[in-house]
Scaffold this motif. Sequence first.
Motif, short mmCIF file in Angstrom:
data_model
loop_
_atom_site.label_atom_id
_atom_site.label_comp_id
_atom_site.label_asym_id
_atom_site.label_seq_id
_atom_site.Cartn_x
_atom_site.Cartn_y
_atom_site.Cartn_z
N LEU A 237 -4.77 1.35 -4.14
CA LEU A 237 -3.60 1.12 -3.31
C LEU A 237 -2.44 2.06 -3.64
N GLY A 238 -2.66 3.01 -4.54
CA GLY A 238 -1.67 4.04 -4.79
C GLY A 238 -0.61 3.70 -5.80
N PHE A 239 -0.82 2.66 -6.62
CA PHE A 239 0.15 2.33 -7.66
C PHE A 239 -0.08 3.22 -8.88
N SER A 240 1.00 3.59 -9.55
CA SER A 240 0.89 4.52 -10.67
C SER A 240 0.23 3.88 -11.89
N GLU A 241 0.35 2.54 -12.01
CA GLU A 241 -0.28 1.86 -13.13
C GLU A 241 -0.50 0.39 -12.79
N PRO A 242 -1.50 -0.24 -13.37
CA PRO A 242 -1.81 -1.64 -13.06
C PRO A 242 -0.64 -2.60 -13.31
N ALA A 243 0.15 -2.33 -14.33
CA ALA A 243 1.27 -3.23 -14.64
C ALA A 243 2.28 -3.26 -13.49
N TYR A 244 2.51 -2.10 -12.89
CA TYR A 244 3.42 -2.03 -11.76
C TYR A 244 2.85 -2.81 -10.57
N PHE A 245 1.55 -2.66 -10.33
CA PHE A 245 0.89 -3.40 -9.25
C PHE A 245 1.01 -4.91 -9.49
N SER A 246 0.78 -5.35 -10.72
CA SER A 246 0.84 -6.78 -11.03
C SER A 246 2.24 -7.33 -10.80
N ARG A 247 3.28 -6.56 -11.18
CA ARG A 247 4.65 -7.01 -10.95
C ARG A 247 4.95 -7.09 -9.45
N PHE A 248 4.49 -6.09 -8.71
CA PHE A 248 4.65 -6.07 -7.26
C PHE A 248 4.00 -7.30 -6.63
N PHE A 249 2.77 -7.59 -7.01
CA PHE A 249 2.02 -8.71 -6.44
C PHE A 249 2.68 -10.04 -6.77
N LYS A 250 3.10 -10.21 -8.01
CA LYS A 250 3.71 -11.48 -8.41
C LYS A 250 5.06 -11.69 -7.74
N ARG A 251 5.81 -10.60 -7.56
CA ARG A 251 7.11 -10.72 -6.90
C ARG A 251 6.96 -11.23 -5.47
N LEU A 252 5.90 -10.82 -4.77
CA LEU A 252 5.72 -11.19 -3.37
C LEU A 252 4.95 -12.49 -3.17
N THR A 253 4.17 -12.90 -4.16
CA THR A 253 3.35 -14.10 -3.97
C THR A 253 3.66 -15.23 -4.93
N GLY A 254 4.31 -14.91 -6.05
CA GLY A 254 4.55 -15.94 -7.06
C GLY A 254 3.38 -16.13 -8.00
#
Length: 296
Positions: A262-279
Amino acid sequence: MKPNDAGPAIPVFKLYGDSVEWPTPDLLHCESIADRSRLHNWEIRPHRHADLTQLLYIRRGWAEVEMEGVRTRIEEAAIQVVPPLCIHGFRFSERVEGHVLTLANPLLAQLEAALDGKQAALRSAGLHFAGADRRYLNTLFEAIDREYRTPAPARDLLLQSLVGVLAVWVGRQMLVRQEQRPSRGQELLASFTRLVENDFCRQRSVEGYATQLDITPAYLNTLARRFTGHTAQGVLHQRLLLEAKRQLIYTAMTVSQISDQLGFSEPAYFSRFFKRLTGQSPKDFRHHPSGASSQP
């Protein structure tokens, strides 16, 4: 805002009465007309959907359909196509029978590729009477509804195949369709969502999309907020989120692999993005997808 886009504010929903978030990782949603309309005293007030197409199938009973201010009473089996951004509302008899099928934009894009343009009928407002095909359509919608409600192997593939059959039927009714020409603002927003669909994994900037559309980023954000309830960046984020949910549920890919795809620079950034939008974290969502609650 351009003159053609002026007018009273119209509510933007994913599904009527819900938030602007798409409630499922599926690319479609199916429910009976009664499921939602009885909660609103059998009346769905005028509203619009930013990036969804709906097919309202009246099987029995009557319905009053309002499309862009034009009212039509339906008293025989028919399918009403409601394209993205079209202002619409309904009033139903309490004994109405039928289904509402909602298709997300990615599924429409897949149909367009598979049907060589015949899917265009799903992007134009049209009322198509069942006529001699009533039993055929009854069976088709019953199959879609049953498959949607029952988890089973290859469910996603079968659902898309059944919707493809329906799209072909609607496409063959093009001679009796009723088209609604969108405003300039709607056309631009539709072009933006198509661009996002084509390359959302690149996570391009809003400025880049605006330049490609030959408008300013500020105007693109104005259009996005008016028609979707999100900023332009929010539209991109919602598409990324939908794809992330689908990958977590329907594939065995690791969180790291999904993040990379999905084009994220690192998994940690993706995880923060996902949690921010879904809880939820991606791992928690994978194990308990029904517990997700999207945040604005």
